[in-house]
Structure formats: structure tokens, C-alpha cells
Design an enzyme around this catalytic site. Structure first.
Site, mmCIF file in Angstrom:
data_model
loop_
_atom_site.group_PDB
_atom_site.id
_atom_site.type_symbol
_atom_site.label_atom_id
_atom_site.label_comp_id
_atom_site.label_asym_id
_atom_site.label_seq_id
_atom_site.Cartn_x
_atom_site.Cartn_y
_atom_site.Cartn_z
ATOM 1 N N ASP A 177 33.955 41.381 41.675
ATOM 2 C CA ASP A 177 33.310 42.697 41.738
ATOM 3 C C ASP A 177 32.545 42.467 41.007
ATOM 4 O O ASP A 177 32.216 41.472 40.364
ATOM 5 C CB ASP A 177 34.336 43.414 40.665
ATOM 6 C CG ASP A 177 34.823 42.997 39.407
ATOM 7 O OD1 ASP A 177 34.913 41.621 39.134
ATOM 8 O OD2 ASP A 177 35.229 44.098 37.993
ATOM 9 N N HIS B 16 35.009 36.035 39.578
ATOM 10 C CA HIS B 16 35.095 37.446 40.128
ATOM 11 C C HIS B 16 34.444 37.905 41.280
ATOM 12 O O HIS B 16 33.068 37.467 40.998
ATOM 13 C CB HIS B 16 35.351 38.642 39.242
ATOM 14 C CG HIS B 16 34.007 38.654 38.295
ATOM 15 N ND1 HIS B 16 33.647 39.781 38.236
ATOM 16 C CD2 HIS B 16 34.013 37.463 37.302
ATOM 17 C CE1 HIS B 16 32.307 39.346 37.229
ATOM 18 N NE2 HIS B 16 32.158 39.011 36.762
ATOM 19 N N ASP C 141 26.175 38.313 39.252
ATOM 20 C CA ASP C 141 27.602 38.854 38.422
ATOM 21 C C ASP C 141 27.755 39.376 38.730
ATOM 22 O O ASP C 141 28.780 40.480 39.142
ATOM 23 C CB ASP C 141 26.993 38.821 36.853
ATOM 24 C CG ASP C 141 28.255 39.292 36.184
ATOM 25 O OD1 ASP C 141 29.558 39.282 35.710
ATOM 26 O OD2 ASP C 141 28.474 40.563 34.785
ATOM 27 N N GLU D 198 37.735 42.275 36.372
ATOM 28 C CA GLU D 198 36.758 41.339 35.730
ATOM 29 C C GLU D 198 36.112 42.504 35.429
ATOM 30 O O GLU D 198 36.341 42.762 33.795
ATOM 31 C CB GLU D 198 36.606 39.969 36.596
ATOM 32 C CG GLU D 198 36.437 39.210 35.310
ATOM 33 C CD GLU D 198 35.423 39.766 34.224
ATOM 34 O OE1 GLU D 198 35.516 38.638 32.940
ATOM 35 O OE2 GLU D 198 34.183 40.080 33.988
ATOM 36 N N GLU D 199 35.323 43.053 35.449
ATOM 37 C CA GLU D 199 34.319 44.127 34.697
ATOM 38 C C GLU D 199 35.161 45.283 34.133
ATOM 39 O O GLU D 199 34.325 45.632 33.104
ATOM 40 C CB GLU D 199 33.178 44.417 35.807
ATOM 41 C CG GLU D 199 32.598 43.147 36.482
ATOM 42 C CD GLU D 199 31.182 42.585 34.551
ATOM 43 O OE1 GLU D 199 31.938 43.156 34.034
ATOM 44 O OE2 GLU D 199 31.256 41.590 35.679
HETATM 45 ZN ZN LIG Z 1 30.950 38.310 35.061
#
Ligand SMILES: [Zn+2]
Length: 423
Positions: free
Chosen positions: A93, A91, A154, A188-189
Site C-alpha cells: 500500500d 508493504h 514507499d 502498513e501505512e
Molecule cells: Zn513504508
């Protein structure tokens, strides 16, 4: 037994290249927004999607970005075998929990184990005693942010690993593989990573998210998740003349929350395979109060029991007050991917083999949360999660070891080869 042909097996990912790539991606602000109703939730996520589009196209890889910011790319097969199409996904974001604007990544060469004080906020100190995994990186390079933002490993480490692996496959056409799909998702977050996904464009049989932590970790199990809402309808009256009539919904909500177990069944005291219920939002006026919960367990039957127990507990409080009523509703959020993955054991087995070929020990783990992969698995793309090395995520002390990120890219290349060999 697999016999390694030396020229095919020595995958050597260029650490400088993956570092340069990662440091460039994290400087692009791609924070998603849970309050937004648009897709993507923030337009700025597309800035990274557009860069990825250009970089993939420059390598001659057919790629497109859609209006929602999803990037779809295909590296065509160079094998004459009939190989299932696999997809690598991460992802773009970053989490709303911590600022993602003006990220200044710092490369700490040859980390020596000393505390690292981050320059833009000297209260932010990365210590071996708080982050014991740092030990594995003494003598190697690590990357942190500067103290005022998250780093965004992340999941830009996943993005960088996939991009580096794609580069490797393009530069080494002697490595045989089937059709390889690449998918980069927004949001995604904020739980919307698959909301506008076009599965026709993904067009793969199996997938892998690159969104995991320590080197060697392979996650084939996530929580199953429900959201529960309890609405308490009180009895309203003018407060000056309320004696014997008024029942305040806010006070009942407070009483119910106070009655919830404190030593079990709550995130503060559960771990490993234990589930929980967790109030995430309370809103109300004297007449009517709403409490929102998330409900989590690895086991779908237990998840259902948690919901029912919650309903009965609420009812127990409510029934003390004549005239007060309650509305209870429960909504599915996502389901444990394991039941899907168990039907296709080769998906996880091949990933484990790829990790071993990269010289790492496989650590099979369960995620106490969800990934894009948990939804994708139920959308027809069985999709475990592979490590990238990210640590301390969603915080100013987020960091990553360069060698882990390179190993993640190496694992992807091995995985492409293994699918080719085994078919
Ligand atoms: Zn992640």
C-alpha cells in the site's frame, strides 16, 4: 575471516530490470484508507498482490494470496545445511497523505544535479538544496513522480527489490541458501499491516522489512507507542440560565491544550532519541470533549512517564472546575523492536555484513516511528528494517535512485548467502 569465492560473490543486479519492475508497480493505485473498517482497507491493494502472485508463480515459486491481500511465497532451500528460515517483507500500500492514483513515474537518466520541475504541477521542484542526498546520484538514474501524486517508492521499491532478488536466486541456482520466505502486506501505512497476518503461513524464524531510506541504512530500533484518550465531562445547563452553573467542556479542552509544553515534549521541537506527546484529534460538544494523543519514546519506562505526566497535566486543569470530571485511558500501539532484536544479535549482524558485501557503509539508525517489523518482532519474527533508497516519502517530491534499489536487491541476495554460510 570470510574468503570470497569470486563466482559466488559477484552479485550483479540488473538495474534496467529493477527499474522496469518498479515503474510498473507504482502505476497501480494501492492507497490504503485509515477510515475503512474492511480488510484490506481498500480492495484495490489486491490488484498489486495479484500481479506479484502471477510473477512469482511464473518463476516457479510457490505463492498464494489470501482474501486480505497478503502474499506468501517460498523459495525452497538448495542447501543440505539446517538453516533458519528467513523472510523478506514489504508493504504494497501507499500512504493516504498524498494521492496515489494515476501515478506517472518519470525516469531521469543520468541526473546532472539541476533542479527537476515536475510537469503536472510546476510548483513541485526537486532541488539538490532541499534534498542533499540527491548528490549521491549525480551521473546516475533517478525516478520521480509527475507532480500530482506521490511516487510510491514507499514501499514499492521494497517490493521491487525483493522481486528482483528472488529472480536472481532463481536464475543463479549456484547461490546456496536456506528456505526463503517472501511476505507482501497491505495496510502498513494505516497501522494495520499485521492485522490479518497468518504467522503459520509465514513460518520463518527471522525477518527483514525492506522499507528504509538511504543506501546502507539498517534500522534495529523503533519508537514504543501508546495512544492516550482524555474525555472531559463538563457541567451542562441552559445557556440562558447558566450563570454559576455551566462549565463548558470544549473550553476546558482548549485550556488544557494551551497549557501543554511548547518548547519540549512535542514533535515540533524533538528529534533523535527524544520522545513526545502529540494531540491528533479533538472532538466535542459543550457537555463533553474528547482529546486523543499519541505518546512516543524509545524507552518503555519513559513512555509510561509521558502518559502519567499527561494525565496529571489534564487533572491540573480539570480540578480548577468543581463538578467537572475526566476519564483517562491509555492503549498500547507497538513496542520498540530493539529489546527483541538484542536477544538475536545475528539477525542484525548478518544484515550489516550483507550491506558491507554490497560495497556500502552500514548506517545503523533508529526509526522515529514504527514499521511492520516492530509488530512482527513481538509476534515472534524478529525483524529489523533494511534500506531501499526511498526519499521524500509521502509527498509529491518523493524520489528514488535506481542504483540504491539495485543495491537493496543485492543486499538481500548476500543476506541469503550469509545465513547459509554461517550455519
Ligand atoms: Zn513504508
Amino acid at each position: 575471516m570470510y574468503v570470497c569465492k569470486i563466482n559466488l560473490c559477484m552479485i550483479k543486479i540488473n538495474e534496467e530490470s529493477v527499474t522496469e519492475r518498479f515503474m510498473r508497480y507504482v502505476q497501480i493505485d494501492t492507497q490504503s484508507d485509515p477510515q475503512s473498517e474492511t480488510y484490506p482497507t481498500t480492495q484495490k491493494q489486491k490488484n498489486l498482490s495479484e500481479i506479484l502472485l502471477k510473477e512469482l508463480q511464473q518463476k516457479g515459486i510457490t505463492t498464494e494470496v489470501d482474501e486480505y491481500g497478503y502474499v506468501y511465497a517460498t523459495i525452497p532451500s538448495n542447501s543440505n545445511k539446517n538453516i533458519p528460515v528467513i523472510c523478506f517483507c514489504s508493504h504494497v500500500d501507499t500512504a493516504p497523505d498524498c494521492s496515489g492514483s494515476n501515478v506517472k513515474p518519470i525516469l531521469h537518466k543520468n541526473y546532472n544535479g539541476d533542479d527537476i520541475t515536475l510537469p503536472d504541477d510546476t510548483t513541485q521542484v526537486l532541488k539538490l538544496s532541499d534534498a542533499p542526498y540527491l548528490k549521491n546520484h549525480i551521473g546516475n538514474d533517478i525516478i520521480t513522480a509527475s507532480g500530482s501524486t506521490l511516487l510510491g517508492a514507499d514501499d514499492k521499491s521494497g517490493v521491487a527489490a525483493i522481486m528482483e532478488a528472488a529472480t536472481y536466486l532463481i536464475n543463479n541456482p549456484n547461490i546456496k541458501h536456506g528456505d526463503i520466505k517472501i511476505l507482501f502486506t497491505p495496510d502498513e501505512e494505516v497501522g494495520k499491516g499485521t492485522a490479518k497476518i497468518d504467522m503459520q503461513k509465514v513460518n520463518a524464524k527471522f525477518g527483514y522489512t525492506l522499507d528504509g531510506g538511504e543506501a546502507g541504512s539498517l534500522e534495529d530500533e523503533t519508537f514504543s507507542a501508546d495512544a492516550a484518550t482524555i474525555i472531559i465531562n463538563g457541567v451542562i445547563a441552559h445557556p440562558g440560565y447558566a450563570k454559576g452553573k455551566l462549565v463548558n467542556a470544549i473550553k476546558i479542552a482548549g485550556e488544557f491544550l494551551e497549557a501543554l509544553p511548547k518548547k519540549e515534549w512535542t514533535p515540533e521541537v524533538t528529534e533523535k532519541k527524544e520522545g513526545f506527546v502529540h494531540p491528533v484529534r479533538v472532538e466535542g460538544i459543550a457537555e463533553r470533549a474528547t482529546i486523543e494523543f499519541i505518546v512516543r519514546d524509545f524507552d518503555n519506562d519513559k513512555l509510561k512517564q509521558h502518559g502519567e505526566k499527561l494525565r496529571l497535566l489534564a487533572l491540573n486543569t480539570i480540578k480548577k472546575y468543581p463538578g467537572v470530571t475526566m476519564e483517562f485511558s491509555i492503549k498500547e500501539q507497538y513496542r520498540n523492536m530493539k529489546s527483541i532484536l538484542d536477544k538475536h544479535p545475528e539477525v542484525v549482524a548478518n544484515a550489516a555484513e550483507a550491506i558491507r558485501r554490497s560495497g556500502l557503509k552500514v548506517k545503523t539508525e533508529s526509526i522515529r516511528g514504527g514499521t511492520d517489523g516492530s509488530r512482527l518482532s513481538y509476534m515472534g519474527l524478529p525483524c529489523p528494517n533494511i534500506f531501499t533508497g526511498m526519499q521524500g516519502i509521502h509527498s509529491k517530491l518523493e524520489w528514488i535512485g535506481v542504483k540504491d534499489m539495485a543495491k537493496s536487491a543485492e543486499t538481500i541476495v548476500h543476506l541469503c548467502m550469509i545465513w547459509e554460510e554461517k550455519n
